[in-house]
Design a protein around this motif. Structure first.
Motif, PDB file in Angstrom:
ATOM      1  N   LEU A 427       0.841  -1.189   0.000  1.00 14.80           N
ATOM      2  CA  LEU A 427       0.000   0.000   0.000  1.00 14.80           C
ATOM      3  C   LEU A 427       0.879   1.242   0.000  1.00 14.80           C
ATOM      4  CD1 LEU A 427      -2.574  -1.081   2.747  1.00 14.80           C
ATOM      5  CD2 LEU A 427      -2.991  -1.024   0.283  1.00 14.80           C
ATOM      6  N   ARG A 428       0.334   2.338  -0.515  1.00 12.00           N
ATOM      7  CA  ARG A 428       1.052   3.615  -0.496  1.00 12.00           C
ATOM      8  C   ARG A 428       0.151   4.665   0.160  1.00 12.00           C
ATOM      9  NH1 ARG A 428       5.301   6.101  -3.248  1.00 12.00           N
ATOM     10  NH2 ARG A 428       5.973   7.650  -1.726  1.00 12.00           N
ATOM     11  N   PRO A 429       0.373   4.961   1.431  1.00  9.98           N
ATOM     12  CA  PRO A 429      -0.553   5.827   2.157  1.00  9.98           C
ATOM     13  C   PRO A 429      -0.214   7.316   2.061  1.00  9.98           C
ATOM     14  CG  PRO A 429       1.038   4.912   3.672  1.00  9.98           C
ATOM     15  CD  PRO A 429       1.363   4.326   2.317  1.00  9.98           C
ATOM     16  N   PHE A 430      -1.272   8.119   2.057  1.00 11.21           N
ATOM     17  CA  PHE A 430      -1.152   9.552   2.290  1.00 11.21           C
ATOM     18  C   PHE A 430      -2.023   9.895   3.488  1.00 11.21           C
ATOM     19  CE2 PHE A 430      -4.810   9.171  -0.536  1.00 11.21           C
ATOM     20  CZ  PHE A 430      -5.752   9.994   0.070  1.00 11.21           C
ATOM     21  N   VAL A 431      -1.680  10.963   4.175  1.00  7.79           N
ATOM     22  CA  VAL A 431      -2.505  11.461   5.279  1.00  7.79           C
ATOM     23  C   VAL A 431      -2.612  12.966   5.136  1.00  7.79           C
ATOM     24  CG1 VAL A 431      -1.941   9.587   6.866  1.00  7.79           C
ATOM     25  CG2 VAL A 431      -0.501  11.623   6.818  1.00  7.79           C
ATOM     26  N   ALA A 432      -3.641  13.549   5.754  1.00 10.16           N
ATOM     27  CA  ALA A 432      -3.903  14.962   5.521  1.00 10.16           C
ATOM     28  C   ALA A 432      -4.446  15.649   6.758  1.00 10.16           C
ATOM     29  CB  ALA A 432      -4.896  15.118   4.368  1.00 10.16           C
ATOM     30  N   TYR A 457       2.370  13.381   2.998  1.00  5.99           N
ATOM     31  CA  TYR A 457       1.579  14.256   3.862  1.00  5.99           C
ATOM     32  C   TYR A 457       0.972  15.368   3.019  1.00  5.99           C
ATOM     33  CZ  TYR A 457       4.660  11.923   7.183  1.00  5.99           C
ATOM     34  OH  TYR A 457       5.363  10.978   7.879  1.00  5.99           O
ATOM     35  N   VAL A 458      -0.329  15.543   3.129  1.00 11.13           N
ATOM     36  CA  VAL A 458      -1.029  16.616   2.434  1.00 11.13           C
ATOM     37  C   VAL A 458      -1.421  17.645   3.489  1.00 11.13           C
ATOM     38  CG1 VAL A 458      -2.986  17.227   0.979  1.00 11.13           C
ATOM     39  CG2 VAL A 458      -1.868  15.003   0.690  1.00 11.13           C
ATOM     40  N   PHE A 459      -0.703  18.762   3.515  1.00 16.74           N
ATOM     41  CA  PHE A 459      -0.938  19.809   4.509  1.00 16.74           C
ATOM     42  C   PHE A 459      -1.506  21.040   3.801  1.00 16.74           C
ATOM     43  CE2 PHE A 459       2.838  17.803   6.853  1.00 16.74           C
ATOM     44  CZ  PHE A 459       2.006  17.019   7.643  1.00 16.74           C
ATOM     45  N   THR A 460      -2.759  21.333   4.065  1.00 19.40           N
ATOM     46  CA  THR A 460      -3.422  22.453   3.400  1.00 19.40           C
ATOM     47  C   THR A 460      -3.571  23.643   4.351  1.00 19.40           C
ATOM     48  OG1 THR A 460      -5.678  21.796   3.991  1.00 19.40           O
ATOM     49  CG2 THR A 460      -4.720  20.773   2.028  1.00 19.40           C
ATOM     50  N   HIS A 461      -4.147  24.740   3.832  1.00 19.23           N
ATOM     51  CA  HIS A 461      -4.360  25.962   4.626  1.00 19.23           C
ATOM     52  C   HIS A 461      -3.009  26.455   5.152  1.00 19.23           C
ATOM     53  CE1 HIS A 461      -8.293  24.209   4.224  1.00 19.23           C
ATOM     54  NE2 HIS A 461      -8.884  25.239   4.814  1.00 19.23           N
ATOM     55  N   ASP A 462      -2.167  26.835   4.206  1.00 18.15           N
ATOM     56  CA  ASP A 462      -0.735  26.918   4.455  1.00 18.15           C
ATOM     57  C   ASP A 462      -0.199  28.255   4.955  1.00 18.15           C
ATOM     58  OD1 ASP A 462      -1.071  28.392   2.139  1.00 18.15           O
ATOM     59  OD2 ASP A 462       0.637  27.506   1.102  1.00 18.15           O
ATOM     60  N   SER A 463      -1.042  29.248   5.239  1.00 14.32           N
ATOM     61  CA  SER A 463      -0.498  30.540   5.651  1.00 14.32           C
ATOM     62  C   SER A 463      -1.588  31.385   6.294  1.00 14.32           C
ATOM     63  CB  SER A 463       0.079  31.283   4.441  1.00 14.32           C
ATOM     64  OG  SER A 463      -0.980  31.707   3.581  1.00 14.32           O
ATOM     65  N   PHE A 464      -1.295  32.662   6.489  1.00 17.09           N
ATOM     66  CA  PHE A 464      -2.300  33.568   7.067  1.00 17.09           C
ATOM     67  C   PHE A 464      -3.501  33.749   6.147  1.00 17.09           C
ATOM     68  CE2 PHE A 464       0.805  36.362   4.930  1.00 17.09           C
ATOM     69  CZ  PHE A 464      -0.026  36.947   3.979  1.00 17.09           C
ATOM     70  N   HIS A 465      -3.424  33.252   4.925  1.00 17.46           N
ATOM     71  CA  HIS A 465      -4.569  33.338   4.016  1.00 17.46           C
ATOM     72  C   HIS A 465      -5.758  32.511   4.513  1.00 17.46           C
ATOM     73  CE1 HIS A 465      -2.916  35.797   0.798  1.00 17.46           C
ATOM     74  NE2 HIS A 465      -1.768  35.159   0.977  1.00 17.46           N
ATOM     75  N   ILE A 517       2.648  21.130   0.691  1.00 14.89           N
ATOM     76  CA  ILE A 517       2.139  22.298   1.414  1.00 14.89           C
ATOM     77  C   ILE A 517       1.226  23.068   0.458  1.00 14.89           C
ATOM     78  CG2 ILE A 517       2.764  24.284   2.812  1.00 14.89           C
ATOM     79  CD1 ILE A 517       3.947  21.625   3.821  1.00 14.89           C
ATOM     80  N   LEU A 518      -0.076  23.085   0.752  1.00 12.29           N
ATOM     81  CA  LEU A 518      -1.057  23.523  -0.235  1.00 12.29           C
ATOM     82  C   LEU A 518      -1.916  24.679   0.276  1.00 12.29           C
ATOM     83  CD1 LEU A 518      -2.209  19.955  -1.322  1.00 12.29           C
ATOM     84  CD2 LEU A 518      -0.430  21.365  -2.367  1.00 12.29           C
ATOM     85  N   SER A 519      -2.419  25.460  -0.687  1.00  9.99           N
ATOM     86  CA  SER A 519      -3.174  26.669  -0.355  1.00  9.99           C
ATOM     87  C   SER A 519      -4.663  26.398  -0.206  1.00  9.99           C
ATOM     88  CB  SER A 519      -2.971  27.728  -1.440  1.00  9.99           C
ATOM     89  OG  SER A 519      -3.696  27.401  -2.611  1.00  9.99           O
ATOM     90  N   ARG A 520      -5.278  27.197   0.641  1.00  8.40           N
ATOM     91  CA  ARG A 520      -6.728  27.208   0.712  1.00  8.40           C
ATOM     92  C   ARG A 520      -7.302  28.059  -0.415  1.00  8.40           C
ATOM     93  NH1 ARG A 520     -10.290  30.774   4.908  1.00  8.40           N
ATOM     94  NH2 ARG A 520     -12.333  29.838   4.526  1.00  8.40           N
ATOM     95  N   GLN A 521      -6.656  29.205  -0.681  1.00  9.78           N
ATOM     96  CA  GLN A 521      -7.190  30.184  -1.628  1.00  9.78           C
ATOM     97  C   GLN A 521      -6.803  29.827  -3.062  1.00  9.78           C
ATOM     98  OE1 GLN A 521      -4.516  30.543   0.170  1.00  9.78           O
ATOM     99  NE2 GLN A 521      -3.051  32.016  -0.669  1.00  9.78           N
ATOM    100  N   ASP A 522      -7.601  30.336  -4.002  1.00  8.80           N
ATOM    101  CA  ASP A 522      -7.299  30.143  -5.421  1.00  8.80           C
ATOM    102  C   ASP A 522      -6.006  30.856  -5.790  1.00  8.80           C
ATOM    103  OD1 ASP A 522      -9.565  28.664  -5.825  1.00  8.80           O
ATOM    104  OD2 ASP A 522     -10.752  30.322  -6.647  1.00  8.80           O
ATOM    105  N   LEU A 523      -5.241  30.208  -6.674  1.00  9.83           N
ATOM    106  CA  LEU A 523      -4.010  30.794  -7.193  1.00  9.83           C
ATOM    107  C   LEU A 523      -4.018  30.681  -8.711  1.00  9.83           C
ATOM    108  CD1 LEU A 523      -1.423  29.201  -4.710  1.00  9.83           C
ATOM    109  CD2 LEU A 523      -2.398  31.509  -4.612  1.00  9.83           C
TER     110      LEU A 523
END
Length: 667
Positions: A427-432, A457-465, A517-523
Motif C-alpha cells: 500500500l502507499r498511504p497519504f494522510v492529511a 503528507y497533504v498539509f493544506t491551509h498553508d499561511s495567514f490566508h 504544502i497547499l493553499s486554501r485560496q485560489d491561485l
C-alpha cells in the motif's frame, strides 16, 4: 527461579544476554528484558509466524517492540531464534555502526519491522500493520487462496500507554475491527522515576482499553509459560476485536536487590548484581556464552522454513489462478509505479484560478485510477483538505477494500498508523490535515524521515490566508520546522501545474516521506510554471537575461512575486528574475542554484508567508512573517502584513535603493 527445561534455559539465556549487553555497553535498560523474557520467548517459540532465513517475507507475523528501550530483549531473542545476528553483534550493543542500536531501527537489524523508541509510536505502527493486513486481504485473497493472513503483535509498557498517541491508536484499531492485532502490556508497576502509580494514580487501564472496544485478557504470572501460551492462543481466536493482554511481570526479575524497583529500569546492574541474578536463574555460563546445544534447540529455521514454503506454494497457486492481481501486487511490492503515470496530464490553462488543495484533489483522483495502492485519509478534514478518493468508500469492518480512512481528529495516531501501513508493503498511504496541525503529528513524521518510510503528507491551509480563523490556525514557523527534519522533502507548489509535479515526485519517492504544502485560496496558473521542474527544487519562472533584482518565492507568493514584478517594471523599469522554489532544500543543493542566483552583484530577495529561517543562505533580504498572524478577511490580513503585489514591489524597491547606497559607499 532455577531453570531446568530447555524452554526455561532459553529464557535464562535471553535474560543473561540482555544484561550482558547492557553491562558491555555500560548503558541500556536491563529491567524490562529480564521481566519480559518468558513472554517474548513463548511468543517466538509457539506463536510467531516468521522465518529467520526470510525476515521480510510478506505474510510473516509483524512484531513491534513499542517499548523500544527494551531492545536488548529483542536482539537476544532474534539471536537465539537464528536470525542473522552473531555474538559479536550483541557485544557491540549500542556501539557506533553496530546492527544492535540502542533502540530498534528499521533497516538495521534482521527481524526488526519498525523503528521504535519514542514511546507510543510502536502502538500506532502496529495498528498500521494490522490495518494493512486487512486491506490487502480484501484486495488479493480469494476463496481458494488466502495469501495475506497474519497477526500483528505489539509489546508495550506503561510509558507507551501514557502517551496520547496510544489512546488515539487504540480507538482507531477498535473502530476498524482489527481482530488480528494483539497488544501486550508489560504491567510491572515501575517506570523510570519510580512507581507507575506516581504517574497514573488509580487509573484502571483495562477499563479504559475496554471502553474503546478492545477485548482484554490478563496473564497474572508473567513467569508461567503455560499461562502465557494459553492467553496468546486465545488472543489468536479472532472475534472481530483487537486483543489487549495485560501481563503481570517483575521488572528486573531475578535481581535480588533491584527487582521491582526503578533502579533496574535504565542502568546497568553492575557485575555483582549480574552474578547474583544469574545464580537466581540457574545460569552458570560466562558473559555472552551460549551452549551450542541450546542454540540448536532454540533455532527457528526449520519451523520458519516450513511456514514460508507452505505459503510460497499457496502463493504460486494463487498466482496461476490470478495472474493479473499477481502482476499488480508484485509491481507494488517492487515500489514501481504503473507506466500510465508517465502520461498523466491535467488540462490547466494560464490564468486559471485553482487553489492548490483543489488541484491536489484532481491529481489524487487521477492517480487513484492508475495506482490502486494509493490509499489514505484525513484527521476529520477530508472535505477541507480535499483528499477523498471519489467512489472508493470508507475503510472499516467488511469494507477493507475501500480506500478512504477516517482517522478522526487524531493527527499523531494518523501519522504513526501511516508509517505501519507503508512499512507493511503493498500500500502507499497519504494522510492529511491543516498545516498548522502537523505539529501534532511531528513525532511520527520524524520517525518516517529517519526510517525512510515513503508516506505522503497533504498539509493544506498553508499561511495567514486562512483568514478569519486567526493566528491559531495560521502557520508561520511550521514550514521552517518541517524543513528542518532531515530526509523529509517539503514541497510548496506555486500553482496547479506544480501541484501535479509535486504529487508525481512524492509518489515516485521510495526512500522517505514527502510533505505537500497547499493553499486554501485560489491561485493563478502561471505562465512558465512546470510540473516537470518541481523535481529540481527551483527554476526560473520568468526569462530575464539581465535582471536588477531576483525574487525567490514559494507557493502563493510566486504569483505575488509576478504581480510585484509588473509593478516594478511599469513604475520604475526594474527588471525582475523570478525563481519559483517549490522545494528549497533540493534547490539549494542543485547545480542550477548558483547560476540562477548570480554572482552577488544584484540583490536576491526571498518572499514567503512564513519565518525567514533557512532563507539566509540563499537571499540577501527577506519578505517574511516574523510574528503570528491575525484574524480577519484574508485580503485584509495580507495587506496588513505587506503581502500584496504593490506592497511587495514597494518593499523590493526600497531594498534595491539600500543595496545601491551600499554599493556607492563601497566605491
Amino acid at each position: 527461579m532455577t531453570q531446568t527445561t530447555p524452554t526455561q534455559q532459553i529464557i535464562s539465556a535471553i535474560r543473561a544476554l540482555s544484561v550482558d549487553m547492557v553491562e558491555a555497553a555500560n548503558s541500556g535498560h536491563p529491567g524490562a528484558p529480564m521481566g519480559l523474557a518468558p513472554l517474548m520467548w513463548t511468543l517466538t517459540e509457539r506463536h510467531l509466524a516468521v522465518d529467520p532465513a526470510n525476515p521480510t517475507w510478506l505474510n510473516r507475523d509483524r512484531l513491534v517492540l513499542s517499548v523500544g528501550h527494551a531492545s536488548a530483549l529483542l536482539y537476544a531473542t532474534l539471536f537465539m531464534a537464528g536470525f542473522d545476528l552473531d555474538i559479536e553483534d550483541l557485544r557491540q550493543f549500542r556501539q557506533l555502526d553496530s546492527v544492535t542500536p540502542g533502540h530498534p531501527e528499521y533497516g538495521h537489524t534482521p527481524g526488526v519491522d519498525t523503528t521504535t523508541g519514542p514511546l507510543g509510536q510502536g502502538i500506532a505502527n502496529g495498528v498500521g500493520f494490522a490495518l494493512a493486513e486487512a486491506m490487502l486481504a480484501a484486495r488479493y485473497n480469494t476463496d481458494d487462496h488466502a495469501i495475506i493472513d497474519h497477526h500483528t503483535w505489539v509489546i508495550c509498557g506503561d510509558g507507551d500507554l501514557q502517551e496520547g498517541i496510544a489512546l488515539e491508536s487504540l480507538s482507531v484499531a477498535a473502530r476498524m475491527g482489527l481482530g488480528k492485532l494483539i497488544l501486550i502490556w508489560d504491567d510491572n508497576d515501575v517506570q523510570l522515576d519510580g512507581p507507575t502509580a506516581w504517574a497514573m494514580g488509580q487509573e484502571d487501564v483495562m477499563a479504559r482499553v475496554q471502553a474503546t472496544g478492545w477485548r482484554t485478557l490478563t496473564i497474572e504470572n508473567g513467569e508461567d509459560v503455560n499461562e502465557i501460551d494459553q492467553a496468546l492462543t486465545q488472543a489468536c481466536q479472532d472475534d472481530g476485536r483487537p486483543t489487549f493482554i495485560r501481563v503481570r511481570t517483575t521488572i528486573g526479575s531475578g535481581s535480588p536487590n533491584k527487582a521491582g524497583t526503578s533502579k533496574v529500569h535504565g542502568a546497568p546492574l553492575g557485575a555483582q548484581e549480574v552474578a547474583l541474578a544469574k545464580t537466581a536463574w540457574g545460569w552458570e555460563h560466562e558473559p555472552f556464552e551460549i551452549p551450542e546445544a541450546l542454540l540448536d534447540i532454540a533455532d527457528r529455521h526449520e519451523v520458519g522454513q516450513a511456514r514460508y514454503e507452505a505459503w510460497a506454494s499457496l502463493y504460486a497457486a494463487w498466482e496461476a489462478d490470478q495472474p493479473d492481481l499477481a502482476t499488480q501486487l508484485e509491481r507494488i511490492l517492487r515500489h514501481e509505479l504503473p507506466e500510465e503515470v508517465d502520461d498523466l496530464v491535467l488540462d490547466w490553462q494560464n490564468g486559471d484560478k485553482v487553489a492548490t488543495r483543489s488541484a491536489s484533489h484532481a491529481v489524487l483522483n487521477k492517480l487513484a485510477t492508475i495506482a490502486p495502492e494509493l490509499i489514505g485519509g484525513s484527521a476529520d478534514l477530508a472535505s477541507s483538505n480535499k483528499t477523498t478518493i471519489e467512489g472508493s468508500g470508507l475503510v472499516g469492518p467488511n469494507a477493507y477494500a475501500a480506500r478512504n480512512i477516517q482517522y478522526g481528529v487524531r493527527e499523531h495516531a494518523m501519522a504513526g498508523i501511516a508509517n505501519g501501513l507503508a512499512l507493511h508493503g503493498g500500500l502507499r498511504p497519504f494522510v492529511a490535515t491543516f498545516l498548522v496541525f502537523s505539529d501534532y503529528a511531528r513525532g511520527a513524521i520524524r520517525i518516517a524521515a529517519l526510517s525512510g518510510i515513503p508516506v505522503i503528507y497533504v498539509f493544506t491551509h498553508d499561511s495567514f490566508h486562512v483568514g478569519e480563523d486567526g493566528p491559531t490556525h495560521q502557520p508561520v514557523e511550521t514550514i521552517a520546522a518541517l524543513r528542518a527534519i532531515p530526509n523529509l522533502d517539503v514541497i510548496r507548489p506555486a500553482d496547479a501545474r506544480e501541484t501535479l509535479g509535486a504529487w508525481l515526485y512524492a509518489l515516485g519517492r521510495t526512500d522517505g516521506p514527502t510533505a505537500l504544502i497547499l493553499s486554501r485560496q485560489d491561485l493563478p496558473v502561471l505562465e512558465g510554471s512546470s510540473a516537470d521542474l518541481v523535481n529540481v527544487g527551483g527554476y526560473e519562472l520568468t526569462d530575464v537575461e539581465d535582471p536588477d533584482v531576483i525574487l525567490l518565492a514559494t507557493g502563493s507568493e510566486v504569483s505575488l512575486a509576478v504581480e510585484a514584478a509588473t509593478f516594478l517594471k511599469d513604475d520604475d523599469g526594474i527588471e525582475t528574475r523570478i525563481i519559483s522554489v517549490p522545494e528549497r532544500e533540493r534547490f539549494t543543493d542543485s547545480e542550477d542554484a548558483d547560476e540562477l542566483l548570480g554572482d552577488g552583484d544584484i540583490p536576491v530577495v526571498s518572499v514567503e508567508a512564513g519565518v525567514r529561517m533557512g532563507w539566509e543562505g540563499l537571499a540577501d533580504d527577506h519578505i517574511s512573517m516574523e510574528t503570528f498572524g491575525a484574524s480577519g478577511p484574508a485580503a485584509l490580513v495580507a495587506e496588513h502584513f505587506g503581502f500584496t503585489g504593490e506592497l511587495v514591489a514597494n518593499t523590493v524597491h526600497d531594498l534595491i535603493e539600500e543595496w545601491d547606497d551600499i554599493d556607492e559607499d563601497d566605491e
